[in-house]
Design an enzyme around this catalytic site. Structure first.
Site, PDB file in Angstrom:
ATOM      1  N   ASP A   9       0.789  -1.235   0.000  1.00  0.00           N
ATOM      2  CA  ASP A   9       0.000   0.000   0.000  1.00  0.00           C
ATOM      3  C   ASP A   9       0.825   1.292   0.000  1.00  0.00           C
ATOM      4  OD1 ASP A   9      -1.953  -1.917   0.195  1.00  0.00           O
ATOM      5  OD2 ASP A   9      -2.874  -1.159   2.021  1.00  0.00           O
ATOM      6  N   LYS A 107      -6.857  -4.777  -3.573  1.00  0.00           N
ATOM      7  CA  LYS A 107      -7.605  -5.379  -2.463  1.00  0.00           C
ATOM      8  C   LYS A 107      -8.584  -4.352  -1.916  1.00  0.00           C
ATOM      9  CE  LYS A 107      -4.037  -4.168   0.916  1.00  0.00           C
ATOM     10  NZ  LYS A 107      -4.826  -3.235   1.750  1.00  0.00           N
ATOM     11  N   CYS A 152      -2.212  -2.999   7.439  1.00  0.00           N
ATOM     12  CA  CYS A 152      -2.043  -3.837   6.240  1.00  0.00           C
ATOM     13  C   CYS A 152      -0.712  -4.582   6.212  1.00  0.00           C
ATOM     14  CB  CYS A 152      -2.260  -2.996   4.997  1.00  0.00           C
ATOM     15  SG  CYS A 152      -4.002  -2.477   4.874  1.00  0.00           S
TER      16      CYS A 152
HETATM   17  C1  VGL Z   1      -4.831   0.462   5.587  1.00  0.00           C
HETATM   18  C2  VGL Z   1      -6.504   1.148   6.967  1.00  0.00           C
HETATM   19  C3  VGL Z   1      -7.418   1.071   5.948  1.00  0.00           C
HETATM   20  C4  VGL Z   1      -3.390   0.124   5.410  1.00  0.00           C
HETATM   21  C5  VGL Z   1      -5.731   0.369   4.544  1.00  0.00           C
HETATM   22  O1  VGL Z   1      -2.872   0.182   4.270  1.00  0.00           O
HETATM   23  O2  VGL Z   1      -2.738  -0.199   6.426  1.00  0.00           O
HETATM   24  N1  VGL Z   1      -5.221   0.840   6.796  1.00  0.00           N
HETATM   25  N2  VGL Z   1      -7.011   0.682   4.743  1.00  0.00           N
END
Ligand code: VGL
Ligand code: ZN
Length: 204
Positions: A9, A107, A152
């Site tokens: 991410d 995702k 994540c």
């Molecule tokens: C994430 C919260 C919501 C992350 C993604 O990448 O850690 N955290 N969506």
């Protein structure tokens, strides 16, 4: 022994000026580029939500980001709207060298369930295909880095262990949300306890 790197991410909305800011999150980018150069196989996860995703506080009247709700049978942290499909916030950070990415795994595309891990959604109802892809490449060792350490990154590393990969966390290439003080430290402890080996980028 074949190893792969998973970039978790590394997207604009998780950078310090993004919608779901991770403090110092931009510090992971140059480290990610340096580490990725040492791998032939690099998977990148991409949080990729529809605009009405169930993890967004805006979808739940009277609720605010940071609150916990029950969402289709699972406890869900409510987040600010983030990483909405086809918006700039969902794009990989400009400084990330995308030419080193072998395959992207989106995702969080199902409105009804969140997906912190790059492998499965939070209810383990569906998978992204990441485990099968790694297995197909003969991968036995997985290195994980990115954001956020306490969400994540943690769930990706834990699922990597669960899928049978020898799993390493590149600790200096991760940053966390730390919604509550101690969350990052607790995530690191949890990963270690599950069998994740914590390493520094210089030692990869
Ligand atoms: C994430 C919260 C919501 C992350 C993604 O990448 O850690 N955290 N969506
Ligand atoms: Zn998300």
């Amino acid at each position: 022994m074949t190893r792969a790197l998973i970039l978790v991410d590394i997207q604009n909305d998780f950078m310090p000026t993004g919608a779901l800011p991770v403090a110092d999150g931009d510090a992971v980018v140059p480290v990610a580029n340096t580490v990725a150069a040492k791998f032939d196989l690099v998977a990148a996860t991409q949080d990729w939500h529809p605009a009405n995703h169930g993890s967004f506080a805006t979808q739940h009247e009277g609720h605010s980001p940071g609150e916990l709700i029950e969402l289709h049978g699972l406890t869900q942290v409510l987040w600010p709207d983030h990483c909405v499909q086809h918006t700039p916030g969902a794009e990989f950070v400009e400084g990330l060298d995308e030419s080193q990415i072998t395959k992207v795994f989106p995702k969080g595309t199902d409105v009804t369930i969140d997906s912190y891990s790059g492998f499965f959604d939070n209810g383990k109802r569906q998978d992204t295909g990441l485990a099968k892809w790694l297995e197909g490449q003969g991968v036995t060792q997985v290195y994980v880095l990115g954001v956020a350490t306490d969400y994540c990154v943690k769930f990706t590393a834990l699922d990597a262990v669960g899928c049978g990969f020898e799993t390493f966390l590149v600790e200096d290439a991760c940053r966390g949300v730390e919604m509550n003080p101690g969350d990052i430290a607790a995530a690191l402890t949890e990963m270690s306890a599950a069998g994740v080996t914590r390493v520094q980028s210089a030692d990869v």
